[in-house]
Design a protein around this motif. Structure first.
Motif, PDB file in Angstrom:
ATOM      1  N   ASP A 188       2.217  22.417 -59.917  1.00 46.36           N
ATOM      2  CA  ASP A 188       1.943  21.939 -58.519  1.00 46.36           C
ATOM      3  C   ASP A 188       3.043  20.786 -58.235  1.00 46.36           C
ATOM      4  OD1 ASP A 188      -0.244  23.206 -58.711  1.00 46.36           O
ATOM      5  OD2 ASP A 188      -1.651  21.657 -58.927  1.00 46.36           O
ATOM      6  N   LEU A 189       3.285  19.845 -59.089  1.00 48.28           N
ATOM      7  CA  LEU A 189       4.376  19.193 -58.811  1.00 48.28           C
ATOM      8  C   LEU A 189       5.857  19.992 -58.476  1.00 48.28           C
ATOM      9  CD1 LEU A 189       5.682  16.076 -58.547  1.00 48.28           C
ATOM     10  CD2 LEU A 189       6.031  16.331 -61.109  1.00 48.28           C
ATOM     11  N   ILE A 190       6.099  20.823 -59.255  1.00 51.17           N
ATOM     12  CA  ILE A 190       7.469  21.542 -58.980  1.00 51.17           C
ATOM     13  C   ILE A 190       7.289  22.376 -57.482  1.00 51.17           C
ATOM     14  CG2 ILE A 190       9.035  23.530 -59.472  1.00 51.17           C
ATOM     15  CD1 ILE A 190       8.019  22.828 -62.602  1.00 51.17           C
ATOM     16  N   ASN A 191       6.051  22.973 -57.276  1.00 52.08           N
ATOM     17  CA  ASN A 191       5.821  23.471 -56.120  1.00 52.08           C
ATOM     18  C   ASN A 191       5.854  22.585 -54.872  1.00 52.08           C
ATOM     19  OD1 ASN A 191       5.734  25.845 -57.155  1.00 52.08           O
ATOM     20  ND2 ASN A 191       3.548  25.851 -57.261  1.00 52.08           N
ATOM     21  N   ARG A 212      -4.566  11.723 -55.983  1.00 51.64           N
ATOM     22  CA  ARG A 212      -4.978  10.336 -55.967  1.00 51.64           C
ATOM     23  C   ARG A 212      -6.215  10.013 -55.434  1.00 51.64           C
ATOM     24  NH1 ARG A 212       1.288   7.753 -55.175  1.00 51.64           N
ATOM     25  NH2 ARG A 212       1.847   9.145 -56.726  1.00 51.64           N
ATOM     26  N   SER A 213      -6.929  11.021 -54.858  1.00 52.47           N
ATOM     27  CA  SER A 213      -8.164  10.735 -53.887  1.00 52.47           C
ATOM     28  C   SER A 213      -9.182  11.442 -54.730  1.00 52.47           C
ATOM     29  CB  SER A 213      -7.883  11.471 -52.796  1.00 52.47           C
ATOM     30  OG  SER A 213      -8.070  13.002 -53.070  1.00 52.47           O
ATOM     31  N   MET A 233       5.056  16.796 -50.934  1.00 56.64           N
ATOM     32  CA  MET A 233       4.715  15.637 -51.789  1.00 56.64           C
ATOM     33  C   MET A 233       3.509  14.902 -51.310  1.00 56.64           C
ATOM     34  SD  MET A 233       6.049  15.843 -54.664  1.00 56.64           S
ATOM     35  CE  MET A 233       5.536  14.086 -55.560  1.00 56.64           C
ATOM     36  N   THR A 234       3.486  14.711 -49.937  1.00 54.61           N
ATOM     37  CA  THR A 234       2.358  13.855 -49.493  1.00 54.61           C
ATOM     38  C   THR A 234       1.068  14.470 -49.872  1.00 54.61           C
ATOM     39  OG1 THR A 234       3.724  13.302 -47.737  1.00 54.61           O
ATOM     40  CG2 THR A 234       1.390  12.654 -47.507  1.00 54.61           C
ATOM     41  N   GLN A 235       0.957  15.912 -49.417  1.00 52.71           N
ATOM     42  CA  GLN A 235      -0.278  16.625 -50.088  1.00 52.71           C
ATOM     43  C   GLN A 235      -0.718  16.493 -51.574  1.00 52.71           C
ATOM     44  OE1 GLN A 235       1.755  17.993 -47.661  1.00 52.71           O
ATOM     45  NE2 GLN A 235       0.879  19.470 -46.492  1.00 52.71           N
ATOM     46  N   PHE A 236       0.545  16.621 -52.291  1.00 52.92           N
ATOM     47  CA  PHE A 236       0.139  16.604 -53.756  1.00 52.92           C
ATOM     48  C   PHE A 236      -0.274  15.411 -54.356  1.00 52.92           C
ATOM     49  CE2 PHE A 236       1.786  15.205 -57.899  1.00 52.92           C
ATOM     50  CZ  PHE A 236       1.530  16.373 -58.618  1.00 52.92           C
ATOM     51  N   ARG A 237       0.154  13.966 -53.680  1.00 53.65           N
ATOM     52  CA  ARG A 237      -0.231  12.877 -53.906  1.00 53.65           C
ATOM     53  C   ARG A 237      -1.641  12.627 -53.430  1.00 53.65           C
ATOM     54  NH1 ARG A 237       5.543  10.637 -53.065  1.00 53.65           N
ATOM     55  NH2 ARG A 237       6.445  11.047 -54.979  1.00 53.65           N
TER      56      ARG A 237
END
Ligand code: ATP
Length: 457
Positions: free
Chosen positions: A192-195, A210-211, A202-206
């Protein structure tokens, strides 16, 4: 259970044909179960039926053989709804190389889908090998973010780490359906991080990681050597921790043994509680098998479960696989469960076991053969058929076990002279009564595990 047989067959088939063939022919097939030792498959029309007979019968038989069927049988039935004039399977094959669309991040209602429904606390057998991990998981489930954070569970493969993590997730969602639970393997977290980096998301990933209220990360040992992932995970961890969100991590080893793990992550992993799961003891293994059999509504004698539990000692996934193998073997060969049958079913996979026949084995087999409950045979009934079954059971126990006449008598609630009488009665009838002789021969072979093809006598 027949569903498990079918998925194993499909797994085998899939490895041996092309994806297009698989989707064209096998994906629409309906498993109709095992009847009299034969796997019955529902197909859409008579054309498909013919096609299967001509092109795939061999492959299906090989698949069943790989599951232990001695004389594999497959039959086809045309499904009623499809008896139209279609001459071709109606599902067109999917284009072979179109990548599947990427799934969007799960929403609240999708939470539960990523948890395995079987992995609950109710379905977790607690034994001395896992009671600390179980107690810790329960404590965390009851007070997420407060009891132990993070909870770090480690142990060898197939011992229930993932099961316990999911159990916490289910527990939390049951009590607070609005909470967000995220279960992820370290591998998917990395991907997921690589994608996200690649797609500039990155914002969506975080936001996604994180939520959440509960983050479950499997196989955290795979963080070793991945600096960028460690960096990102470090920030995810901090964000959740500071907000009192619960984190549960699993690994095959304790944090101190994960090489090339950054010190700051290692120390965080040690902030909460570190607990391990060991291999289950014999009693726990039997209890797990028993629960599994009950869940799948399989009526399998205790002594057969005990034999399986003796055979597979270290990995619960293998233990469950062994049970499945025994069930498949007995239904595909159309023979009732017995220790000999189980030993045979497992002999290709594990070291063969010498099976000592026990009185209960004989009684059950005789009961199945004479089509009456074991308790009736052991009871006091004087009906001719019952008396004959009782005498045969006593005769075979004497022949196949080391038990003395008084011991056999005691097992049947009678004295030794009754057993002596039974033995001489059966000996006398053998040779005169061909039906009885055949039944005794079949039972004898079955009990010695020699009953292969000839199972329908
Ligand atoms: N105590 C238990 N009671 C009942 N079933 C169990 C128990 N422990 C493990 N199992 C079952 O064993 C199988 C393997 O468990 P699980 O996948 O949780 O192992 P794991 O330790 O996470 O393995 P891996 O390291 O390979 O991911 C699952 O089907 C699980 O339900």
């Amino acid at each position: 259970m027949s569903q498990e047989i079918w998925s194993d067959v499909l797994g085998y088939v899939r490895k041996n044909i092309t994806e297009v063939e698989y989707h064209t022919w096998f994906a629409p097939v309906k498993n109709l179960g095992v009847q009299d030792g034969s796997l019955v498959l529902g197909v859409r029309n008579s054309f498909a039926q013919e096609w299967f007979r001509k092109n795939y019968l061999r492959l299906l038989e090989d698949a069943l053989r790989s599951l232990g069927a001695q004389d594999p049988q497959v039959s086809f039935q045309v499904l009623p709804a499809a008896q139209d004039a279609l001459l071709l399977p109606s599902d067109p094959p999917p284009p072979p190389s179109v990548p599947a669309p990427r799934a969007p991040a799960p929403t609240f209602t999708e939470n539960r889908k990523v948890l395995n429904p079987k992995y609950t606390f109710e379905n977790f057998v607690v034994g001395p090998n896992n009671n600390l991990a179980h107690a810790a998981a329960l404590a965390v489930a009851e007070s997420p973010g407060k009891a132990y954070n993070p909870l770090f569970i480690y142990g060898d493969v197939g011992l229930g780490k993932t099961h316990l993590m999911h159990a916490v997730g289910h527990y939390m969602l049951e009590r607070f359906p609005g909470k967000r639970v995220e279960y992820v393997s370290t591998e998917s977290f990395t991907n997921d991080l690589i994608n996200a980096i690649r797609d500039d998301k990155m914002t969506q990933f975080r936001n996604r990681y994180r939520s959440v209220d509960l983050l479950l990360v499997d196989d955290i040992q795979f963080l070793a050597g991945k600096e960028r992932t460690q960096e990102e995970f470090f920030h995810t961890f901090n964000a959740l921790y500071e907000n009192h969100k619960q984190i549960i991590l699993s690994s095959d080893r304790p944090p101190k043994d994960i090489q090339t793990l950054e010190g700051r992550l290692r120390s965080r992993f040690e902030w909460g509680l570190i607990t391990d799961i060991q291999s289950p003891e014999y009693e726990t293994r039997v209890a797990i098998l028993k629960m599994n059999a009950e869940h799948n509504r399989i009526d399998i004698p205790q002594e057969v479960l005990e034999l399986i539990a003796r055979q597979v000692t270290s990995n619960i996934r293998e233990l469950e696989g062994a049970l499945m193998r025994v069930v498949a073997f007995s239904s595909l060969n159309n023979v009732p469960f017995s220790r000999a049958v189980a030993a045979k079913a497992l002999s290709n996979v594990f070291a063969p076991q010498e099976v000592k026949v026990e009185m209960m084995d004989v009684l059950r087999q005789v009961a199945a053969q004479f089509n009456m409950p074991p308790d009736v045979i052991r009871g006091s009934g004087r009906v001719r058929e019952v008396v004959q079954a009782r005498q045969v059971a006593q005769y075979l126990i004497r022949e196949l076990t080391d038990h003395s006449l008084p011991e056999i008598g005691q097992f049947f609630g009678r004295d030794h002279s009754t057993v002596m009488h039974a033995i001489s009665k059966v000996s006398e009838q053998m040779g005169k009564d061909s039906e009885l002789t055949a039944a005794v021969d079949l039972l004898r072979r079955r009990m010695k595990g020699q009953d292969d093809e000839d199972s329908d006598a």
